[in-house]
Design a protein around this motif. Structure first.
Motif, PDB file in Angstrom:
ATOM      1  N   VAL A   1       0.905  -1.338  -0.046  1.00 16.41           N
ATOM      2  CA  VAL A   1      -0.006  -0.112  -0.193  1.00 16.41           C
ATOM      3  C   VAL A   1       1.091   1.126   0.114  1.00 16.41           C
ATOM      4  CG1 VAL A   1      -1.643   1.399   1.212  1.00 16.41           C
ATOM      5  CG2 VAL A   1      -2.017  -1.139   1.120  1.00 16.41           C
ATOM      6  N   VAL A   2       0.753   2.003  -0.886  1.00 13.50           N
ATOM      7  CA  VAL A   2       1.788   3.466  -1.242  1.00 13.50           C
ATOM      8  C   VAL A   2       0.803   4.474  -0.457  1.00 13.50           C
ATOM      9  CG1 VAL A   2       2.278   5.026  -2.977  1.00 13.50           C
ATOM     10  CG2 VAL A   2       2.122   2.620  -3.407  1.00 13.50           C
ATOM     11  N   ALA A   3      -0.517   4.489  -0.562  1.00 16.18           N
ATOM     12  CA  ALA A   3      -1.234   5.463   0.304  1.00 16.18           C
ATOM     13  C   ALA A   3      -2.301   4.932   0.814  1.00 16.18           C
ATOM     14  CB  ALA A   3      -1.252   6.618  -0.523  1.00 16.18           C
ATOM     15  N   SER A   4      -2.989   5.233   2.196  1.00 15.58           N
ATOM     16  CA  SER A   4      -4.164   5.059   2.721  1.00 15.58           C
ATOM     17  C   SER A   4      -4.923   6.448   2.900  1.00 15.58           C
ATOM     18  CB  SER A   4      -3.956   3.864   3.726  1.00 15.58           C
ATOM     19  OG  SER A   4      -5.384   3.889   4.385  1.00 15.58           O
ATOM     20  N   GLY A   5      -5.906   6.916   2.151  1.00  9.23           N
ATOM     21  CA  GLY A   5      -6.222   8.273   2.378  1.00  9.23           C
ATOM     22  C   GLY A   5      -7.929   8.031   2.716  1.00  9.23           C
ATOM     23  N   THR A   6      -8.451   9.012   3.302  1.00 12.24           N
ATOM     24  CA  THR A   6      -9.754   9.059   3.632  1.00 12.24           C
ATOM     25  C   THR A   6     -10.199  10.455   3.844  1.00 12.24           C
ATOM     26  OG1 THR A   6     -11.443   8.501   5.162  1.00 12.24           O
ATOM     27  CG2 THR A   6      -9.368   9.050   6.332  1.00 12.24           C
ATOM     28  N   SER A   7     -11.552  10.778   3.572  1.00 15.60           N
ATOM     29  CA  SER A   7     -12.295  12.229   3.497  1.00 15.60           C
ATOM     30  C   SER A   7     -13.321  12.236   4.163  1.00 15.60           C
ATOM     31  CB  SER A   7     -11.691  12.758   2.148  1.00 15.60           C
ATOM     32  OG  SER A   7     -12.863  11.945   1.107  1.00 15.60           O
TER      33      SER A   7
ATOM     34  N   TRP B   1     -19.391  31.758  -1.751  1.00 19.51           N
ATOM     35  CA  TRP B   1     -19.521  30.746  -2.905  1.00 19.51           C
ATOM     36  C   TRP B   1     -20.104  29.457  -2.221  1.00 19.51           C
ATOM     37  CZ3 TRP B   1     -20.623  30.529  -7.812  1.00 19.51           C
ATOM     38  CH2 TRP B   1     -20.572  29.205  -8.408  1.00 19.51           C
ATOM     39  N   ASN B   2     -20.786  28.792  -2.526  1.00 24.44           N
ATOM     40  CA  ASN B   2     -21.233  27.216  -1.926  1.00 24.44           C
ATOM     41  C   ASN B   2     -20.522  26.325  -2.562  1.00 24.44           C
ATOM     42  OD1 ASN B   2     -23.198  24.910  -1.884  1.00 24.44           O
ATOM     43  ND2 ASN B   2     -23.547  26.180  -0.089  1.00 24.44           N
ATOM     44  N   THR B   3     -19.814  25.556  -1.996  1.00 18.31           N
ATOM     45  CA  THR B   3     -18.688  24.606  -2.588  1.00 18.31           C
ATOM     46  C   THR B   3     -18.758  23.486  -1.665  1.00 18.31           C
ATOM     47  OG1 THR B   3     -16.586  24.219  -3.695  1.00 18.31           O
ATOM     48  CG2 THR B   3     -16.547  25.436  -1.500  1.00 18.31           C
ATOM     49  N   ARG B   4     -18.127  22.363  -2.273  1.00 16.39           N
ATOM     50  CA  ARG B   4     -17.918  21.265  -1.545  1.00 16.39           C
ATOM     51  C   ARG B   4     -16.625  21.231  -0.528  1.00 16.39           C
ATOM     52  NH1 ARG B   4     -16.626  18.323  -5.238  1.00 16.39           N
ATOM     53  NH2 ARG B   4     -14.500  17.745  -4.944  1.00 16.39           N
ATOM     54  N   VAL B   5     -16.796  21.258   0.648  1.00 17.81           N
ATOM     55  CA  VAL B   5     -15.582  21.329   1.650  1.00 17.81           C
ATOM     56  C   VAL B   5     -15.358  19.755   1.832  1.00 17.81           C
ATOM     57  CG1 VAL B   5     -14.969  22.260   3.642  1.00 17.81           C
ATOM     58  CG2 VAL B   5     -16.225  23.813   2.468  1.00 17.81           C
ATOM     59  N   GLU B   6     -13.977  19.653   1.768  1.00 18.38           N
ATOM     60  CA  GLU B   6     -13.662  18.282   1.905  1.00 18.38           C
ATOM     61  C   GLU B   6     -12.377  18.162   3.009  1.00 18.38           C
ATOM     62  OE1 GLU B   6     -13.207  14.265  -0.696  1.00 18.38           O
ATOM     63  OE2 GLU B   6     -13.546  16.298  -1.349  1.00 18.38           O
ATOM     64  N   GLY B   7     -12.525  17.432   4.017  1.00 21.06           N
ATOM     65  CA  GLY B   7     -11.577  17.129   4.780  1.00 21.06           C
ATOM     66  C   GLY B   7     -10.676  16.019   4.732  1.00 21.06           C
ATOM     67  N   MET B   8      -9.448  16.193   4.389  1.00 23.60           N
ATOM     68  CA  MET B   8      -8.636  14.854   3.870  1.00 23.60           C
ATOM     69  C   MET B   8      -7.402  14.729   4.715  1.00 23.60           C
ATOM     70  SD  MET B   8      -7.537  15.649   0.086  1.00 23.60           S
ATOM     71  CE  MET B   8      -9.495  15.237  -0.452  1.00 23.60           C
ATOM     72  N   ASN B   9      -7.037  13.515   4.881  1.00 16.49           N
ATOM     73  CA  ASN B   9      -5.425  13.273   5.363  1.00 16.49           C
ATOM     74  C   ASN B   9      -4.458  13.748   4.161  1.00 16.49           C
ATOM     75  OD1 ASN B   9      -5.855  10.925   3.775  1.00 16.49           O
ATOM     76  ND2 ASN B   9      -5.321   9.665   5.610  1.00 16.49           N
ATOM     77  N   LEU B  10      -3.281  13.546   4.269  1.00 19.19           N
ATOM     78  CA  LEU B  10      -2.146  13.754   3.332  1.00 19.19           C
ATOM     79  C   LEU B  10      -2.141  12.630   2.360  1.00 19.19           C
ATOM     80  CD1 LEU B  10       0.981  15.017   5.498  1.00 19.19           C
ATOM     81  CD2 LEU B  10      -0.337  16.313   3.904  1.00 19.19           C
TER      82      LEU B  10
ATOM     83  N   ALA C   1      -5.027  22.044  12.180  1.00 16.05           N
ATOM     84  CA  ALA C   1      -4.706  23.586  11.845  1.00 16.05           C
ATOM     85  C   ALA C   1      -6.047  24.079  10.988  1.00 16.05           C
ATOM     86  CB  ALA C   1      -3.450  23.675  11.107  1.00 16.05           C
ATOM     87  N   ARG C   2      -5.970  25.587  11.009  1.00 15.81           N
ATOM     88  CA  ARG C   2      -6.953  26.204  10.376  1.00 15.81           C
ATOM     89  C   ARG C   2      -6.348  26.639   8.964  1.00 15.81           C
ATOM     90  NH1 ARG C   2     -10.490  29.839  14.550  1.00 15.81           N
ATOM     91  NH2 ARG C   2     -10.473  28.158  16.388  1.00 15.81           N
ATOM     92  N   VAL C   3      -6.077  25.813   8.004  1.00 21.05           N
ATOM     93  CA  VAL C   3      -5.469  26.005   6.873  1.00 21.05           C
ATOM     94  C   VAL C   3      -6.421  25.306   5.583  1.00 21.05           C
ATOM     95  CG1 VAL C   3      -3.009  26.273   7.599  1.00 21.05           C
ATOM     96  CG2 VAL C   3      -3.717  24.060   7.134  1.00 21.05           C
TER      97      VAL C   3
ATOM     98  N   LEU D   1      -9.927  22.069   0.313  1.00 24.02           N
ATOM     99  CA  LEU D   1      -9.765  21.025   1.117  1.00 24.02           C
ATOM    100  C   LEU D   1      -9.252  21.602   2.332  1.00 24.02           C
ATOM    101  CD1 LEU D   1      -7.933  18.967  -1.479  1.00 24.02           C
ATOM    102  CD2 LEU D   1     -10.309  19.063  -0.915  1.00 24.02           C
ATOM    103  N   VAL D   2      -9.587  20.811   3.246  1.00 24.08           N
ATOM    104  CA  VAL D   2      -8.795  21.095   4.796  1.00 24.08           C
ATOM    105  C   VAL D   2      -8.323  19.782   5.330  1.00 24.08           C
ATOM    106  CG1 VAL D   2     -10.432  23.106   5.120  1.00 24.08           C
ATOM    107  CG2 VAL D   2     -11.118  21.058   5.800  1.00 24.08           C
ATOM    108  N   PRO D   3      -7.573  20.048   6.313  1.00 20.74           N
ATOM    109  CA  PRO D   3      -7.069  18.671   6.950  1.00 20.74           C
ATOM    110  C   PRO D   3      -8.232  18.018   7.532  1.00 20.74           C
ATOM    111  CG  PRO D   3      -5.578  20.469   7.587  1.00 20.74           C
ATOM    112  CD  PRO D   3      -6.724  21.276   6.978  1.00 20.74           C
ATOM    113  N   ILE D   4      -8.476  16.660   7.349  1.00 26.69           N
ATOM    114  CA  ILE D   4      -9.500  15.935   8.015  1.00 26.69           C
ATOM    115  C   ILE D   4      -9.710  16.268   9.354  1.00 26.69           C
ATOM    116  CG2 ILE D   4      -8.021  13.909   8.422  1.00 26.69           C
ATOM    117  CD1 ILE D   4     -10.497  12.394   7.428  1.00 26.69           C
ATOM    118  N   SER D   5      -8.598  16.321  10.142  1.00 29.74           N
ATOM    119  CA  SER D   5      -8.889  16.800  11.800  1.00 29.74           C
ATOM    120  C   SER D   5      -9.393  18.202  11.846  1.00 29.74           C
ATOM    121  CB  SER D   5      -7.643  16.993  12.328  1.00 29.74           C
ATOM    122  OG  SER D   5      -6.779  17.707  11.852  1.00 29.74           O
TER     123      SER D   5
END
Length: 411
Positions: free
Chosen positions: A98-104, A118-127, A152-154, A207-211
């Motif tokens: 497994v190279v990467a195991s991601g979730t969102s 603007w109304n958009t899809r906000v998606e939290g995900m890991n690296l 973090a708020r990024v 996209l924002v960090p999943i946390s």
């Protein structure tokens, strides 16, 4: 006779019956147009599917929570979140291939900057999800592990959202936007990916960090903040896909203590295989359409042979007269062959122009770029010339085999 003289003589003969010559070429025009358009449509569709596969990512497995029934009603896959962030880490850490195991997690939300929103899809995900979904940064930078772990708020902003809020996408870097009641700073601009296989704009996202999404923006009940709906797994090599799928199944059964006879609470799908199947189906369909178009070109060739036979009959006395004054059978045969080839090549040129015009009109209707390889154009023109020779040879040979005396007596 020299080739140039034969060609000029053939052109002069075709000009005598200009209307007939034009009508004869129509079959070739329609045939060559159909062939070129079908190839262009097929190639364009294939390129579109390839781009969607590239945007989706390579060697991907998707793990989702299995559907459950409640009160006799079956829910959709992922409706109940049985997978957790610990499952995500376990898949990456315990399966070497497994190279990467991601979730969102994602939800629609209003993003506000100054007086613009603007109304958009906000998606939290890991690296790992950034890697698995083939997201690249065109300007700025991606999240760091520390930012993911600390909520973090990024944020990373898609090109569509950046244009709607800031006008110029690059102006978004370093700016702060508000999502619900949380303010985040934009640290990176996502490289454009266009539409996905469902026709949705993938660039209309933030996209924002999943946390950050779980704890600050999209989080609801804190007891379920560790739960995830899907896990995207990127495998190192295509030949390892089935093996890794089995390993994930075994690992999750063990972690969730699923008995062998029980219904598993998750489903594993090979997304790359699904897209390849679609690509192969597109190839088969395009080949079928091209075959049908080739038949129309063949019919056009039969029309040319029919007209050339009529022409030989009409010009029997002319053929006899030319033979009487010294023309060889080879000269007669070559002249009629050249006439046939000229008709077909003229039809090919007109068909090419017509197909280019129709493709220019059809491109915005279909919504993808029509691709017309030069090799297909050259092959189509060459095939048309061969049709001219193939279907013109019999009438030309018939003309060359006429007896000069009988030809001069022909009424």
């Amino acid at each position: 006779m020299k080739p140039l003289q034969l060609t000029l003589t053939a052109i002069t003969s075709l000009k005598r019956n200009l209307l007939r010559s034009v009508l004869t070429t129509l079959g070739i025009v329609i045939g060559i147009s159909a062939v070129i358009i079908m190839f262009a449509l097929g190639e364009g569709a294939q390129r579109e599917v390839d781009a969607q596969i590239a945007a989706l990512g390579t060697n991907l497995l998707m793990v989702k929570s299995q559907s459950v029934s409640s009160g006799g009603a079956a829910g959709s896959a992922g409706a109940v979140e049985t997978l957790t962030m610990r499952d995500v880490d376990a898949i990456r850490d315990q399966i070497p291939q497994v190279v990467a195991s991601g979730t969102s997690i994602s939800s629609l939300a209003q993003v506000v900057w100054g007086n613009a929103n603007w109304n958009t899809r906000v998606e939290g995900m890991n690296l790992d999800m950034l890697s698995a979904m083939n997201w690249h940064i065109s300007d700025g930078r991606a999240f760091t592990d520390q930012e993911v772990n600390s909520a973090a708020r990024v944020a990373l902003i898609g090109e569509t959202v950046a244009k709607e809020l800031f006008g110029v996408p690059q102006m978004a870097l370093g700016e702060s936007v508000r999502i619900n009641r949380t303010t985040v700073t934009i640290i990176g601009l996502l490289k454009s990916k266009g539409e996905d296989m469902r026709g949705n704009d993938t660039d209309d996202t933030l996209l924002v960090p999943i946390s950050t999404a779980q704890r600050r923006i999209l989080g609801g009940n804190t007891a379920f903040q560790d739960r995830v709906k899907r896990i995207m797994v990127q495998v190192d090599q295509a030949q390892n896909m089935d093996w890794v799928s089995d390993e994930i199944d075994s690992l999750l059964r063990q972690r969730h203590r699923v008995k062998s006879e029980a219904t598993q609470p998750f489903v594993i799908r090979n997304l790359s295989q699904m897209m390849e199947t679609r690509a192969n189906a597109s190839k088969v369909f395009s080949s079928l359409l091209a075959g049908v178009a080739a038949v129309s070109l063949l019919v056009g060739g039969i029309g040319v042979m029919n007209i050339m036979l009529v022409t030989v009959t009409e010009r029997t006395r002319e053929i006899g007269l030319r033979m009487a004054v010294g023309a060889k059978p080879a000269d007669i045969r070559n002249q009629f062959l050249i006439e046939s080839v000229i008709l077909c090549l003229l039809g090919a040129m007109l068909g090419l122009l017509l197909s280019l015009l129709l493709l220019a009109v059809a491109e915005p209707l279909f919504g993808w770029t029509m691709v017309l390889p030069l090799s297909i154009v050259m092959l189509s023109v060459a095939a048309t010339a061969l049709i001219g020779v193939g279907f013109g040879y019999y009438p030309a040979s018939k003309a060359a085999s006429l007896d000069p005396i009988d030809a001069l007596r022909f009424e």
